[in-house]
Scaffold this motif. Structure first.
Motif, short mmCIF file in Angstrom:
data_model
loop_
_atom_site.label_atom_id
_atom_site.label_comp_id
_atom_site.label_asym_id
_atom_site.label_seq_id
_atom_site.Cartn_x
_atom_site.Cartn_y
_atom_site.Cartn_z
N THR A 249 -1.63 -2.88 -3.03
CA THR A 249 -0.33 -3.41 -3.43
C THR A 249 -0.50 -4.89 -3.77
O THR A 249 -1.63 -5.39 -3.84
N ASN A 250 0.59 -5.59 -3.96
CA ASN A 250 0.55 -7.03 -4.21
C ASN A 250 0.65 -7.80 -2.90
O ASN A 250 1.30 -7.35 -1.94
N ARG A 282 -5.82 -9.36 2.38
CA ARG A 282 -4.97 -9.83 1.28
C ARG A 282 -5.60 -11.07 0.67
O ARG A 282 -6.36 -11.80 1.32
N ASP A 283 -5.27 -11.31 -0.59
CA ASP A 283 -5.82 -12.44 -1.32
C ASP A 283 -4.69 -13.15 -2.05
O ASP A 283 -4.09 -12.59 -2.98
N THR A 284 -4.41 -14.38 -1.65
CA THR A 284 -3.30 -15.13 -2.26
C THR A 284 -3.64 -15.65 -3.64
O THR A 284 -2.74 -15.96 -4.43
N LYS A 285 -4.93 -15.76 -3.98
CA LYS A 285 -5.30 -16.31 -5.27
C LYS A 285 -5.30 -15.28 -6.40
O LYS A 285 -5.34 -15.65 -7.56
N THR A 286 -5.26 -14.00 -6.05
CA THR A 286 -5.17 -12.94 -7.06
C THR A 286 -3.95 -12.06 -6.85
O THR A 286 -3.70 -11.16 -7.65
N ASN A 368 9.26 -3.00 -8.14
CA ASN A 368 8.16 -2.34 -8.84
C ASN A 368 6.81 -2.94 -8.45
O ASN A 368 5.76 -2.32 -8.70
N SER A 369 6.84 -4.14 -7.87
CA SER A 369 5.59 -4.84 -7.56
C SER A 369 4.70 -3.99 -6.67
O SER A 369 5.13 -3.45 -5.65
N GLY A 370 3.42 -3.89 -7.06
CA GLY A 370 2.43 -3.13 -6.29
C GLY A 370 2.27 -1.71 -6.76
O GLY A 370 1.30 -1.04 -6.38
N GLY A 371 3.20 -1.20 -7.58
CA GLY A 371 3.09 0.16 -8.08
C GLY A 371 2.10 0.27 -9.21
O GLY A 371 1.71 -0.72 -9.84
N ASN A 384 1.53 -3.14 -11.29
CA ASN A 384 2.75 -3.84 -11.69
C ASN A 384 2.97 -5.01 -10.75
O ASN A 384 3.06 -4.85 -9.54
N THR A 385 3.09 -6.22 -11.32
CA THR A 385 3.10 -7.41 -10.47
C THR A 385 4.31 -8.29 -10.69
O THR A 385 4.90 -8.80 -9.73
#
Length: 508
Positions: A249-250, A282-286, A368-371, A384-385
């Motif tokens: 996911t995001n 998790r990665d905050t830069k991507t 929708n984010s993460g789908g 989708n971000t």
């Protein structure tokens, strides 16, 4: 004292001199009468014109001598229109003014009332009595009773005609009964409890369009992700990438759960099964994150594709839970590729990234984010971000992270829980002027890759790893997609000249 007569009175001084005195001059009798006035003689022509007629001494001629042959003014009859307008009203002889309320030409006499008692000017006369005596009607005697023939036919139809009419009515009744009996046996009833309505042939769940086919293939691998804290609630999306329970996911979807230990993180599958989840990395830069669910069997794993061969105009389908509406599908096309999109931190997320996005017109809204963004072969080509929503809703500009960039980061998060990124040791800002377009270097880290490559402050990077650089965000994306410790060619502008160089990114 004797009066002084030296100054006589005014009357005496101004009076006429006495007759016969020496002062008067002449004889006494002749000088008393004033002398007559003397005139010039009148010419005969003037006397003829202005003189009196013969025998006339006064100012006017006598009546008997007035001439009758002189023309006299004749008064003609008045014009009828003027007489009607300005003449004296009929019966009026004292004034010319008309009564403004009068109605001329109409009868003004009111008719005498029919009742003489109400007419004060009526004469005395005898009238009918005050109370009239009603006339007594003559008694009537009952007539003969009427039969059916008289009542119905007025005694105008013979008995033979009546018999004929009766036979015809009987035949009509018999015929109507036979027809009713026949329709009751042949025609089916209007209502029935044995009728079953069919909604289609057996096996009607087969997809009838390419979007429906992709939706049926992907929907079970897509999940909704809910985050609850004591004062906030958030919803996003994700999809299963491994049958061990890993879901990608995001980062901004699960950022509240990562920063608040009391937050509750849950994954909701397509069958509405709700399962607790943990953050694997998790990665905050991507803006990429991986969560894990345990003890869930029969997971449907997404079919991951590649984003390297995507074409602008290619049909894509977005899955997710926009605005909290889970299991939502929207379709569109790929609008653009390699679109640098910055994602900045806010009150709910610590994401600080620039993604090299796939731009699509498939509706992407919050949730929708993460789908997954899926191609026509039901393969995931991106996550989708973000969506560009200046008016508060989708306007056909959605952005997804390419799956080719997601896979290595997700593997690193599953393996190590963190990700190392390439960096070249400089900060830059966008520059656009009539001389150069690119990312202008603001400062260079001492001993970093950029300093070793000969980059100085105010240099403008115009190309990196074969990609044209028109802004600082594009340089950030180009560096993030490079390999650590791999030599990269780049171009930069300095003092009106363009130079070629090689730089080796290192891990951050």
């Amino acid at each position: 004292m004797e009066p002084d007569n030296t100054n006589p009175p005014e009357a005496e001084r101004w009076g006429k001199p006495d007759a016969g005195t020496p002062e008067a001059g002449g004889s006494p009798a002749a000088d008393v009468t004033p002398t007559s006035a003397r005139h010039s003689p009148v010419s005969p022509s003037t006397a003829q014109v202005f003189g009196r007629p013969s025998g006339v001494r006064g100012s006017f001629a006598p009546t008997d001598r007035q001439s009758s042959d002189q023309p006299a003014p004749q008064v003609g009859p008045p014009d009828p229109v003027l007489a009607e307008a300005f003449g004296r009203p009929a019966g009026e002889s004292e004034t010319l003014q008309r009564d403004p309320l009068a109605r001329y030409g109409e009868e003004t006499d009111e008719p005498a009332p029919a009742d003489p008692w109400r007419d004060p000017e009526s004469i005395a006369a005898l009238d009918r009595p005050a109370l009239g005596t009603p006339e007594v009607a003559e008694p009537t005697t009952p007539g003969p009773k009427l039969g059916i023939r008289q009542v119905l036919l007025g005694n105008t139809v013979t008995w033979h005609a009546l018999a004929t009419l009766a036979v015809i009515a009987l035949l009509i009744g018999v015929f109507g009964g036979l027809v009713g009996r026949w329709t009751a046996e042949v025609v089916s009833p209007l209502n029935s409890d044995s009728v079953q309505l069919s909604t289609g042939d057996e096996g009607g769940t087969a997809p009838r369009s390419s979007v429906a086919r992709v939706a049926q293939a992907v929907e079970k691998s897509v999940v909704a992700i809910d985050v609850r804290t004591g004062s906030a609630f958030g919803t996003g999306s994700g999809f299963v990438i491994n049958d061990d329970g890993y879901i990608v996911t995001n980062n901004h979807v699960i950022a509240m759960a990562a920063n608040d230990r009391s937050a509750k993180l849950e994954v909701v599958f397509s069958d509405r099964t709700r399962v607790p989840a943990r953050i694997a990395g998790r990665d905050t830069k991507t803006d990429i994150a991986v969560v894990k669910v345990d003890n869930v069997d029969n997971l449907t794993v997404s079919n991951l594709g590649t984003s390297a061969d995507l074409q602008i105009g290619e049909e894509v389908i977005a899955f997710g839970s926009p605005l909290g509406l889970d299991r939502t599908v929207t379709s569109g096309i790929v609008s653009a590729l390699n679109r640098p999109v910055p994602l900045r931190p806010d009150a709910e997320s610590d994401t600080d990234a620039v993604i090299d996005a796939i731009q699509t017109d498939a509706a992407i809204n919050p949730g929708n984010s993460g789908g997954p963004l899926v191609n026509d072969d039901a393969k995931v080509v991106g996550i989708n971000t973000a969506g560009l929503v200046p008016g508060g809703g989708s306007i056909g500009l959605g952005f997804a992270i390419p799956i080719d960039q997601v896979v290595p980061i997700a593997q690193a998060l599953i393996r190590d829980g963190r990700v190392n990124h390439p960096q070249i040791g400089l900060n830059a800002s966008s520059v656009r002027n009539d001389r150069v377009l690119g990312a202008q270097v603001r400062n260079v880290v001492a001993g970093g890759p950029a300093e070793r490559a000969g980059v100085r402050e105010n240099d403008v990077v115009t190309s990196f790893n074969g990609r044209a650089i028109e802004s600082a965000d594009e340089l950030t994306v180009a560096v993030r997609t490079a390999k650590i410790d791999g030599a990269v060619k780049f171009k930069y502008w300095r003092d009106g000249r363009t130079f070629d160089g090689t730089i080796t990114p290192t891990s951050d």
